[in-house]
Each structure stands twice: as structure tokens, then as C-alpha cells.
Enzyme design. Structure first.
Site, PDB file in Angstrom:
ATOM      1  N   TYR A   1       0.762  -1.249   0.000  1.00  0.00           N
ATOM      2  CA  TYR A   1       0.000   0.000   0.000  1.00  0.00           C
ATOM      3  C   TYR A   1       0.797   1.305   0.000  1.00  0.00           C
ATOM      4  CZ  TYR A   1      -4.147  -2.830   0.472  1.00  0.00           C
ATOM      5  OH  TYR A   1      -5.147  -3.732   0.237  1.00  0.00           O
TER       6      TYR A   1
ATOM      7  N   PHE B   1     -10.035  -4.478  10.415  1.00  0.00           N
ATOM      8  CA  PHE B   1     -11.240  -4.383   9.583  1.00  0.00           C
ATOM      9  C   PHE B   1     -10.883  -4.581   8.137  1.00  0.00           C
ATOM     10  CE2 PHE B   1      -9.621  -0.064  10.368  1.00  0.00           C
ATOM     11  CZ  PHE B   1      -9.457   0.424   9.080  1.00  0.00           C
TER      12      PHE B   1
HETATM   13  C1  LIG Z   1      -3.025  -7.737  -3.128  1.00  0.00           C
HETATM   14  C2  LIG Z   1      -3.902  -7.951  -4.362  1.00  0.00           C
HETATM   15  C3  LIG Z   1      -5.290  -7.368  -4.086  1.00  0.00           C
HETATM   16  C4  LIG Z   1      -3.250  -7.215  -5.534  1.00  0.00           C
HETATM   17  O1  LIG Z   1      -4.146  -7.167  -6.652  1.00  0.00           O
HETATM   18  P1  LIG Z   1      -3.623  -7.008  -8.163  1.00  0.00           P
HETATM   19  O2  LIG Z   1      -4.807  -6.744  -9.012  1.00  0.00           O
HETATM   20  O3  LIG Z   1      -2.753  -8.151  -8.478  1.00  0.00           O
HETATM   21  O4  LIG Z   1      -2.741  -5.685  -8.059  1.00  0.00           O
HETATM   22  P2  LIG Z   1      -2.368  -4.731  -9.295  1.00  0.00           P
HETATM   23  O5  LIG Z   1      -2.095  -5.563 -10.504  1.00  0.00           O
HETATM   24  O6  LIG Z   1      -3.373  -3.644  -9.449  1.00  0.00           O
HETATM   25  O7  LIG Z   1      -1.021  -4.145  -8.746  1.00  0.00           O
HETATM   26  C5  LIG Z   1      -0.852  -2.792  -8.397  1.00  0.00           C
HETATM   27  C6  LIG Z   1       0.553  -2.632  -7.933  1.00  0.00           C
HETATM   28  O8  LIG Z   1       0.717  -3.304  -6.680  1.00  0.00           O
HETATM   29  C7  LIG Z   1       1.773  -4.270  -6.761  1.00  0.00           C
HETATM   30  N1  LIG Z   1       1.348  -5.386  -5.920  1.00  0.00           N
HETATM   31  C8  LIG Z   1       0.168  -6.014  -5.977  1.00  0.00           C
HETATM   32  N2  LIG Z   1       0.132  -6.973  -5.024  1.00  0.00           N
HETATM   33  C9  LIG Z   1       1.293  -6.921  -4.375  1.00  0.00           C
HETATM   34  C10 LIG Z   1       1.840  -7.668  -3.302  1.00  0.00           C
HETATM   35  N3  LIG Z   1       1.160  -8.652  -2.701  1.00  0.00           N
HETATM   36  N4  LIG Z   1       3.073  -7.342  -2.860  1.00  0.00           N
HETATM   37  C11 LIG Z   1       3.782  -6.348  -3.466  1.00  0.00           C
HETATM   38  N5  LIG Z   1       3.295  -5.609  -4.486  1.00  0.00           N
HETATM   39  C12 LIG Z   1       2.082  -5.909  -4.935  1.00  0.00           C
HETATM   40  C13 LIG Z   1       1.876  -4.617  -8.223  1.00  0.00           C
HETATM   41  O9  LIG Z   1       3.145  -5.123  -8.530  1.00  0.00           O
HETATM   42  C14 LIG Z   1       1.593  -3.268  -8.845  1.00  0.00           C
HETATM   43  O10 LIG Z   1       2.753  -2.471  -8.736  1.00  0.00           O
HETATM   44  P3  LIG Z   1       3.049  -1.216  -9.723  1.00  0.00           P
HETATM   45  O11 LIG Z   1       1.731  -0.763 -10.304  1.00  0.00           O
HETATM   46  O12 LIG Z   1       3.647  -0.213  -8.828  1.00  0.00           O
HETATM   47  O13 LIG Z   1       3.960  -1.767 -10.733  1.00  0.00           O
HETATM   48  C15 LIG Z   1      -4.029  -9.451  -4.728  1.00  0.00           C
HETATM   49  O14 LIG Z   1      -2.752  -9.970  -4.923  1.00  0.00           O
HETATM   50  C16 LIG Z   1      -4.735 -10.284  -3.660  1.00  0.00           C
HETATM   51  O15 LIG Z   1      -5.931 -10.485  -3.720  1.00  0.00           O
HETATM   52  N6  LIG Z   1      -3.976 -10.817  -2.673  1.00  0.00           N
HETATM   53  C17 LIG Z   1      -4.563 -11.668  -1.642  1.00  0.00           C
HETATM   54  C18 LIG Z   1      -5.548 -10.920  -0.744  1.00  0.00           C
HETATM   55  C19 LIG Z   1      -4.891  -9.710  -0.118  1.00  0.00           C
HETATM   56  O16 LIG Z   1      -3.789  -9.781   0.422  1.00  0.00           O
HETATM   57  N7  LIG Z   1      -5.586  -8.560  -0.159  1.00  0.00           N
HETATM   58  C20 LIG Z   1      -5.132  -7.323   0.424  1.00  0.00           C
HETATM   59  C21 LIG Z   1      -5.887  -7.132   1.704  1.00  0.00           C
HETATM   60  S1  LIG Z   1      -5.277  -5.794   2.664  1.00  0.00           S
END
Ligand SMILES: CC(C)(COP(=O)(O)OP(=O)(O)OC[C@H]1O[C@@H](n2cnc3c(N)ncnc32)[C@H](O)[C@@H]1OP(=O)(O)O)[C@@H](O)C(=O)NCCC(=O)NCCS
Length: 407
Positions: free
Chosen positions: A121, A407
Site C-alpha cells: 500500500y 477491519f
Molecule cells: C493484493 C492484491 C489485491 C493485488 O491485486 P492485483 O490486481 O494483483 O494488483 P495490481 O495488478 O493492481 O497491482 C498494483 C501494484 O501493486 C503491486 N502489488 C500487488 N500486489 C502486491 C503484493 N502482494 N506485494 C507487493 N506488491 C504488490 C503490483 O506489482 C503493482 O505495482 P506497480 O503498479 O507499482 O507496478 C491481490 O494480490 C490479492 O488479492 N492478494 C490476496 C488478498 C490480499 O492480500 N488482499 C489485500 C488485503 S489488505
């Protein structure tokens, strides 16, 4: 990947829940649907659809959040997930963009969240603003340094009475601790008092004790116990503190003492205490409170003027901070900040900046839980030593921010 992002409807809640369950690696517990649905603000959800299917989820909770010396509306960013077949194609980024637009329309100066991974984030301008401290204590080694002088007493109550007393105590105290937020009746019912067996992991249902003075509740502890009968014959039970809140230090000390004095308990485990928790200092041997600290609440400042003008500051200062914010141009630029214990003024300026920092670092220091000096030493904040020292003192705050719930 360009897929439509739109709010989910209440009818789609089971699909939304299933999508989240898949992404978080758990099983959606459909028995919980009515509870989840009751506290979901559907107009604030932002889901990604591939055809009819939900492949990305996100939402927001309308919070009233305590910040140093004030409370502010904030968006609790939540329910963020993307299906494994659709990951790393920009869906999270698209949902975050839509979320921030919603936050701007609602005139919420802040967004806050708990991060499943700390790597996600910062790129969206959130910074780790508060810490949580997990504490484990063996009651046998938990003598207090000084005799507890509490004029009141602790009393066990059932869930019906807890349902009345806990909200009243919480409501009287939450504004004093940055990182807390107001809890609605529905939030209490569906989040804090809801206690299904599948969430107990083999431990008991909730136990509630309240601390009262002259019949007036001043604090509460919510905990579980797990029975263990080790072959040694020594006490083996665990007492798991879910939440301990007190309106003053005496109430909190009395409730800690209560938890530490429950018979047959070998270990008291508190998963989430404030970083400045008094427990170690209550003990004669402070190291017996074994502590593990990590980030908890992350904060994103979206309306810089309102956020910085609304909180209170430790001392009077006047400095200019230059904010780098690629993700939210509204926030970027130079801001003159005149701080004080009674309030602050924050205005755009063309004056030369005293300190430079990025949005994520402003989120990190905003609640007073992390020092600007430490970020400067790590190369995250730039400025002369004198300017950094002035800003550092102004932003510091007691008590430390603490968010008692995920949350
Ligand atoms: C985290 C999650 C929502 C990311 O979704 P995504 O659609 O793959 O993310 P995006 O493709 O939009 O990526 C946006 C940016 O975040 C980065 N990013 C996404 N997930 C990441 C992770 N787990 N760790 C590090 N960087 C991450 C991407 O590399 C990308 O970077 P950039 O745009 O600066 O090059 C997904 O991996 C997920 O569902 N994870 C499991 C559930 C979870 O952890 N949710 C978060 C709850 S707080």
C-alpha cells in the site's frame, strides 16, 4: 486489463464473500453472510467484474477516526482482493482509483486500512501509522511492581450485560486514543459481540469482565480461555485477551490484574495491545511481558489541508513541508503548517520548504506514532537537522496511536 469496476448489490454478497474467501486462502463461511451483509456499505464497494463474475473486491467503511486531539471522517479501506487468475493486471490499482474518487466526493480527508502484506500500500500513499504489540505473560511471573490501588472491583458479566456496558465504556473513551474509531450498534452486534464457534479455534466463547467504581463501569476485558491439562500436572490453560479497554490507567491495571489472576492459567496472551501499553511497566519484572511489535493501522492523507489543520500538535511551530504525491496531485506541493496544542493552520505556499517527504511518510507520522527524526535518519524525510527537529517535536503525540481491531 480493463474490466468494469462498480459497486456490488446486496444480492451479490455471497459472490463477493466467496471471491474474498478464495483470495485470502480461506473458506467463505456462508453462515456469516447475514452478519457481513449487515455491516457492508454496498454503495461503497468497488468490485471488478469479468462478465457476470466478481473477480476483484474492495469496499470502504465510513469511519469517525480519532487523530491527535480530534476526530475526523475517514474511509476504512477494506475487503481488498483480486482473484488469482486476474492478479497483477492492474485491478487493484483501478479499484483504488475509484475508491479515492469516492473518498473525495464524500469529503473524507483520510483513508485507513490494515494491510495483509506491508509491501502493497505504500505505492498508493498509505503509511504504517500505528503499531500493535502482542504480549505474552506467565501469570506466575507477573507480580506487580507496586500494590494495585484500585478503588473499584472487577465483575464477570454475561453477554447480554456486556452488550450494554462495553459500548458505553468504549463510547466514553475512544476519542482519547488516535487510531480508535466510533462503533455503531450494528458494528457491536455483528463484529464485537458475534461469537460463532468456528471463530474460536478450540477456545471458549467470549468471557467478559468489567471494572466498576461505585457501580459505574470504567473498563472491560473480553477474552477466551483454552483448556490445557499438561502431563506435569501444572496449570496449563491459556487466556487470550481479545480486547481490554479502560477509561483510565487504574481501570486498565485492575483488568490486567484480573486476567493475570484467573486460576489454572499458564499463559496470558494479548494479540493486540498499544505500543505504549502499561502492562510491562506494571510488572515488577518488565521483561516478563514478552513483546512482538508490528504495523497495524495504515493511513493515507488525501485532504492535506483539512487533515493537518484538524489534529492538535505538541508545540507551536511554523514550517513548510513539500509533499511528493504522484498518486494524488491534490495533495502534492508545498504547505505552510503553523502548529500548536490548540489547533493549526495549513495553507499552500510558495515559500522554500523546510522539510520534504512523500505521501506514504506523511501517513506514517500523521498520528504521532512514528518520529519524523527517525524517518529523516533513514533518508525518507529531507531537511536541515534543525527543521527536522522542529517538525519532529510538533508531530509527536501521547498516547501512541492504536487500533484495537482489524477491519
Ligand atoms: C493484493 C492484491 C489485491 C493485488 O491485486 P492485483 O490486481 O494483483 O494488483 P495490481 O495488478 O493492481 O497491482 C498494483 C501494484 O501493486 C503491486 N502489488 C500487488 N500486489 C502486491 C503484493 N502482494 N506485494 C507487493 N506488491 C504488490 C503490483 O506489482 C503493482 O505495482 P506497480 O503498479 O507499482 O507496478 C491481490 O494480490 C490479492 O488479492 N492478494 C490476496 C488478498 C490480499 O492480500 N488482499 C489485500 C488485503 S489488505
Amino acid at each position: 486489463m480493463s474490466l468494469p469496476i462498480r459497486p456490488a448489490t446486496p444480492d451479490e454478497f455471497p459472490a463477493l464473500e466467496r471471491a474474498m474467501g478464495l483470495a485470502f486462502g480461506g473458506d467463505p463461511v456462508l453462515a456469516d453472510s447475514e452478519h457481513g451483509r449487515a455491516i457492508t456499505e454496498f454503495d461503497r464497494t468497488r468490485c471488478a467484474y469479468d462478465g457476470e463474475e466478481i473477480v476483484g473486491t474492495s469496499g470502504a467503511i465510513s469511519l469517525e477516526l480519532a487523530v491527535p486531539g480530534a476526530t475526523l471522517p475517514a474511509a476504512g479501506t477494506t475487503m481488498v482482493s483480486v482473484r488469482s487468475t486476474h492478479r497483477r493486471r492492474g485491478l487493484l490499482r483501478a479499484m483504488m482509483r475509484s475508491h479515492f474518487e469516492d473518498v473525495r466526493e464524500r469529503e473524507e480527508p483520510l483513508a485507513a486500512l490494515w494491510a495483509s502484506e506491508s509491501s502493497i500500500y505504500a505505492r498508493f500513499g498509505y503509511g504504517p501509522a500505528a503499531e500493535m504489540c502482542s504480549i505474552t505473560v506467565e501469570p506466575a511471573r507477573a507480580r506487580f511492581a507496586r500494590p494495585l490501588e484500585a478503588p473499584g472491583r472487577c465483575r464477570l458479566v454475561g453477554s447480554d450485560e456486556a452488550g450494554k456496558v462495553l459500548p458505553a465504556v468504549y463510547d466514553a473513551g475512544w476519542r482519547e486514543r488516535p487510531g480508535h474509531f466510533a462503533r455503531s450498534a450494528a458494528w457491536w452486534e455483528h463484529r464485537h459481540l458475534y461469537d460463532p464457534e468456528h471463530q474460536r479455534d478450540g477456545a471458549s466463547s467470549y468471557r467478559f469482565a468489567i471494572y466498576e467504581e461505585s457501580g459505574a463501569p470504567r473498563g472491560f476485558i473480553k477474552y477466551r480461555t483454552r483448556q490445557k491439562w499438561p502431563p506435569t500436572g501444572l496449570p496449563g490453560n491459556e487466556l487470550q485477551v481479545v480486547e481490554l479497554q479502560g477509561l483510565d490507567a487504574t481501570a486498565r491495571a485492575a483488568l490486567w490484574r484480573h486476567a493475570l489472576d484467573v486460576d489454572l492459567v499458564a499463559e496470558v496472551q494479548a494479540w493486540n495491545c498499544p505500543a505504549d501499553c502499561e502492562l510491562p511497566w506494571l510488572l515488577a519484572d518488565s521483561r516478563r511481558a514478552l513483546r512482538t511489535v508490528r504495523d497495524s493501522l495504515w493511513l493515507r492523507v488525501l485532504d492535506v489541508k483539512r487533515a493537518l489543520e484538524s489534529r492538535r500538535y505538541a508545540v507551536e511551530q511554523d514550517f513548510v513541508l513539500a509533499l511528493a504525491d504522484d498518486d494524488w496531485p491534490d495533495a502534492a506541493g508545498s504547505w505552510r503548517l503553523e502548529t500548536g496544542p490548540e489547533g493549526a493552520a495549513c495553507t499552500r505556499t510558495t515559500r522554500e520548504p523546510d522539510i520534504r517527504l512523500a505521501a506514504t511518510d506523511l501517513g506514517t507520522v500523521y498520528m504521532g506514532g512514528h518520529r519524523i527524526g527517525a524517518l529523516a535518519r533513514a533518508g525518507r524525510v529531507e531537511g536541515t537537522a534543525e527543521a527536522v527537529a522542529r517538525a519532529d517535536v510538533a508531530f509527536s503525540w501521547d498516547p501512541a496511536p492504536w487500533c484495537p481491531e482489524i477491519f
